[in-house]
Design a protein around this motif. Structure first.
Motif, PDB file in Angstrom:
ATOM      1  N   ILE A  92       8.077  18.475 -20.293  1.00 17.20           N
ATOM      2  CA  ILE A  92       9.272  17.611 -20.344  1.00 17.20           C
ATOM      3  C   ILE A  92       9.578  17.054 -18.957  1.00 17.20           C
ATOM      4  CG2 ILE A  92      11.761  17.587 -20.793  1.00 17.20           C
ATOM      5  CD1 ILE A  92      11.257  19.642 -23.004  1.00 17.20           C
ATOM      6  N   GLY A  93       9.442  17.882 -17.928  1.00 11.77           N
ATOM      7  CA  GLY A  93       9.677  17.426 -16.554  1.00 11.77           C
ATOM      8  C   GLY A  93       8.707  16.324 -16.155  1.00 11.77           C
ATOM      9  N   LYS A  94       7.434  16.523 -16.496  1.00 11.64           N
ATOM     10  CA  LYS A  94       6.438  15.488 -16.177  1.00 11.64           C
ATOM     11  C   LYS A  94       6.743  14.192 -16.915  1.00 11.64           C
ATOM     12  CE  LYS A  94       2.650  18.655 -15.157  1.00 11.64           C
ATOM     13  NZ  LYS A  94       1.325  19.126 -15.558  1.00 11.64           N
ATOM     14  N   LEU A  95       7.179  14.300 -18.162  1.00 17.06           N
ATOM     15  CA  LEU A  95       7.534  13.115 -18.949  1.00 17.06           C
ATOM     16  C   LEU A  95       8.732  12.389 -18.322  1.00 17.06           C
ATOM     17  CD1 LEU A  95       6.969  11.457 -21.535  1.00 17.06           C
ATOM     18  CD2 LEU A  95       8.642  12.915 -22.685  1.00 17.06           C
ATOM     19  N   ILE A  96       9.745  13.154 -17.948  1.00 12.48           N
ATOM     20  CA  ILE A  96      10.935  12.556 -17.313  1.00 12.48           C
ATOM     21  C   ILE A  96      10.560  11.902 -15.988  1.00 12.48           C
ATOM     22  CG2 ILE A  96      13.142  13.102 -16.212  1.00 12.48           C
ATOM     23  CD1 ILE A  96      13.563  15.198 -18.434  1.00 12.48           C
ATOM     24  N   MET A  97       9.759  12.553 -15.173  1.00  5.38           N
ATOM     25  CA  MET A  97       9.367  11.996 -13.866  1.00  5.38           C
ATOM     26  C   MET A  97       8.477  10.762 -14.047  1.00  5.38           C
ATOM     27  SD  MET A  97      11.042  13.538 -11.658  1.00  5.38           S
ATOM     28  CE  MET A  97      10.359  13.095 -10.095  1.00  5.38           C
ATOM     29  N   ILE A 108      16.026  -1.046   1.731  1.00  8.96           N
ATOM     30  CA  ILE A 108      16.672   0.258   1.865  1.00  8.96           C
ATOM     31  C   ILE A 108      16.807   0.913   0.497  1.00  8.96           C
ATOM     32  CG2 ILE A 108      18.853   1.399   2.461  1.00  8.96           C
ATOM     33  CD1 ILE A 108      19.104  -0.643   4.753  1.00  8.96           C
ATOM     34  N   MET A 109      17.219   0.120  -0.492  1.00  4.07           N
ATOM     35  CA  MET A 109      17.371   0.671  -1.846  1.00  4.07           C
ATOM     36  C   MET A 109      16.031   1.085  -2.438  1.00  4.07           C
ATOM     37  SD  MET A 109      20.307  -1.871  -3.335  1.00  4.07           S
ATOM     38  CE  MET A 109      20.191  -1.257  -4.989  1.00  4.07           C
ATOM     39  N   ASP A 110      14.949   0.456  -2.007  1.00  9.70           N
ATOM     40  CA  ASP A 110      13.621   0.856  -2.470  1.00  9.70           C
ATOM     41  C   ASP A 110      13.195   2.200  -1.888  1.00  9.70           C
ATOM     42  OD1 ASP A 110      13.351  -1.455  -3.946  1.00  9.70           O
ATOM     43  OD2 ASP A 110      12.171  -2.516  -2.442  1.00  9.70           O
ATOM     44  N   ILE A 111      13.617   2.472  -0.665  1.00  9.99           N
ATOM     45  CA  ILE A 111      13.162   3.671   0.046  1.00  9.99           C
ATOM     46  C   ILE A 111      14.040   4.886  -0.233  1.00  9.99           C
ATOM     47  CG2 ILE A 111      12.823   4.626   2.361  1.00  9.99           C
ATOM     48  CD1 ILE A 111      11.988   1.830   3.250  1.00  9.99           C
ATOM     49  N   VAL A 112      15.322   4.682  -0.468  1.00 10.55           N
ATOM     50  CA  VAL A 112      16.257   5.804  -0.619  1.00 10.55           C
ATOM     51  C   VAL A 112      15.835   6.799  -1.707  1.00 10.55           C
ATOM     52  CG1 VAL A 112      18.626   6.377  -1.313  1.00 10.55           C
ATOM     53  CG2 VAL A 112      18.221   4.684   0.459  1.00 10.55           C
ATOM     54  N   PRO A 113      15.436   6.378  -2.914  1.00 11.57           N
ATOM     55  CA  PRO A 113      15.034   7.384  -3.916  1.00 11.57           C
ATOM     56  C   PRO A 113      13.865   8.251  -3.455  1.00 11.57           C
ATOM     57  CG  PRO A 113      15.358   5.268  -4.976  1.00 11.57           C
ATOM     58  CD  PRO A 113      15.451   5.039  -3.510  1.00 11.57           C
ATOM     59  N   CYS A 150      10.832   8.026 -14.948  1.00 13.78           N
ATOM     60  CA  CYS A 150      11.550   7.635 -13.719  1.00 13.78           C
ATOM     61  C   CYS A 150      10.665   6.806 -12.792  1.00 13.78           C
ATOM     62  CB  CYS A 150      12.052   8.871 -12.986  1.00 13.78           C
ATOM     63  SG  CYS A 150      13.431   9.684 -13.818  1.00 13.78           S
ATOM     64  N   LEU A 151       9.393   7.191 -12.681  1.00  7.95           N
ATOM     65  CA  LEU A 151       8.464   6.424 -11.844  1.00  7.95           C
ATOM     66  C   LEU A 151       8.274   5.014 -12.390  1.00  7.95           C
ATOM     67  CD1 LEU A 151       6.509   6.323  -9.448  1.00  7.95           C
ATOM     68  CD2 LEU A 151       4.720   7.151 -10.988  1.00  7.95           C
ATOM     69  N   LEU A 152       8.152   4.895 -13.716  1.00 10.51           N
ATOM     70  CA  LEU A 152       8.016   3.565 -14.330  1.00 10.51           C
ATOM     71  C   LEU A 152       9.275   2.729 -14.115  1.00 10.51           C
ATOM     72  CD1 LEU A 152       6.204   4.460 -17.681  1.00 10.51           C
ATOM     73  CD2 LEU A 152       5.241   3.250 -15.709  1.00 10.51           C
ATOM     74  N   LEU A 153      10.453   3.351 -14.298  1.00  5.93           N
ATOM     75  CA  LEU A 153      11.705   2.630 -14.060  1.00  5.93           C
ATOM     76  C   LEU A 153      11.833   2.199 -12.593  1.00  5.93           C
ATOM     77  CD1 LEU A 153      14.223   4.687 -16.222  1.00  5.93           C
ATOM     78  CD2 LEU A 153      13.406   2.362 -16.640  1.00  5.93           C
ATOM     79  N   THR A 179       9.346   1.604 -10.534  1.00  2.99           N
ATOM     80  CA  THR A 179       8.380   0.520 -10.309  1.00  2.99           C
ATOM     81  C   THR A 179       8.912  -0.802 -10.860  1.00  2.99           C
ATOM     82  OG1 THR A 179       6.576   2.109 -10.452  1.00  2.99           O
ATOM     83  CG2 THR A 179       5.988  -0.203 -10.649  1.00  2.99           C
ATOM     84  N   VAL A 180       9.489  -0.752 -12.071  1.00  6.45           N
ATOM     85  CA  VAL A 180      10.069  -1.964 -12.664  1.00  6.45           C
ATOM     86  C   VAL A 180      11.224  -2.480 -11.803  1.00  6.45           C
ATOM     87  CG1 VAL A 180      11.363  -2.845 -14.659  1.00  6.45           C
ATOM     88  CG2 VAL A 180       9.315  -1.479 -15.024  1.00  6.45           C
ATOM     89  N   ALA A 181      12.088  -1.575 -11.350  1.00  8.48           N
ATOM     90  CA  ALA A 181      13.213  -1.968 -10.486  1.00  8.48           C
ATOM     91  C   ALA A 181      12.711  -2.568  -9.185  1.00  8.48           C
ATOM     92  CB  ALA A 181      14.106  -0.764 -10.214  1.00  8.48           C
ATOM     93  N   PHE A 182      11.636  -1.985  -8.631  1.00 12.56           N
ATOM     94  CA  PHE A 182      11.049  -2.513  -7.397  1.00 12.56           C
ATOM     95  C   PHE A 182      10.531  -3.931  -7.608  1.00 12.56           C
ATOM     96  CE2 PHE A 182       7.402  -3.196  -4.604  1.00 12.56           C
ATOM     97  CZ  PHE A 182       7.980  -2.963  -3.361  1.00 12.56           C
ATOM     98  N   ILE A 183       9.802  -4.158  -8.696  1.00  9.26           N
ATOM     99  CA  ILE A 183       9.235  -5.482  -8.983  1.00  9.26           C
ATOM    100  C   ILE A 183      10.350  -6.506  -9.215  1.00  9.26           C
ATOM    101  CG2 ILE A 183       7.874  -6.806 -10.659  1.00  9.26           C
ATOM    102  CD1 ILE A 183       6.113  -4.252 -10.951  1.00  9.26           C
ATOM    103  N   ILE A 184      11.360  -6.125  -9.992  1.00 14.74           N
ATOM    104  CA  ILE A 184      12.482  -7.042 -10.247  1.00 14.74           C
ATOM    105  C   ILE A 184      13.215  -7.354  -8.941  1.00 14.74           C
ATOM    106  CG2 ILE A 184      14.738  -7.250 -11.359  1.00 14.74           C
ATOM    107  CD1 ILE A 184      13.537  -5.708 -13.737  1.00 14.74           C
TER     108      ILE A 184
END
Length: 173
Positions: free
Chosen positions: A146-151, A118-123, A154-157, A159-164
């Protein structure tokens, strides 16, 4: 547990196996693994093989820890000449408690895995919701540097959170 009840009913250990087989056939199909194994043990007992060796072979074939431990208990009980009924009852209770604890742990782990999903899907759902309801609000995040850099960060974070999260919830009992 069936073996224990047969022993409490007054059957010898060897005869208890035959009665257990009859019970297991009623509970499970005749072609089930437990029925086949009990049939093998019954046939070996009829050939005057030691019941200890029959259970030991059963444990070696199955490679299930509880069966191997139970065969060791039977082996020691027959050698020592102790109260076999009490010994089998204690062994069966211990095995049942262990299985129950494993089931409880598995239930807890599965609930945590479900929470992780659920936590993986909510974002993703939140981003899609905001994008569909207020597309202009999210356009800044996708159209500016700047928006693309921030996104991207966020996508990398994410992905890392998903893997962990997957590694944390990938626990075997």
């Amino acid at each position: 547990m069936s073996l224990c009840s047969q022993l409490l009913a007054g059957y010898s250990l060897e005869n208890s196996i035959g009665e257990c087989y009859k019970e297991m056939v009623k509970l499970y199909d005749k072609d089930s693994d437990i029925c086949r194994e009990l049939m093998i043990i019954c046939k070996r007992i009829k050939l005057n093989m030691n019941i200890e060796n029959c259970f030991e072979d059963f444990g070696n074939r199955c490679q299930i820890e509880e069966i191997i431990l139970f065969s060791d208990v039977i082996n020691i009980a027959k050698r020592s000449g102790g109260n076999i009924i009490e010994i089998v009852k204690n062994a069966a209770d211990s095995i049942c408690q262990k299985i129950e604890v494993e089931r409880e742990i598995e239930t807890i782990i599965n609930s945590k895995k479900y929470e992780q999903r659920i936590m993986d899907i909510v974002p993703l759902i939140m981003i899609l919701y905001v994008n569909f309801t207020s597309g202009n609000m999210m356009s800044v995040m996708y159209n500016t540097l700047i928006g693309k850099l921030i996104m991207t960060i966020c996508l990398l974070l994410y992905t890392v959170a998903f893997i962990i999260g997957e590694k944390i919830t990938n626990i075997s009992v």
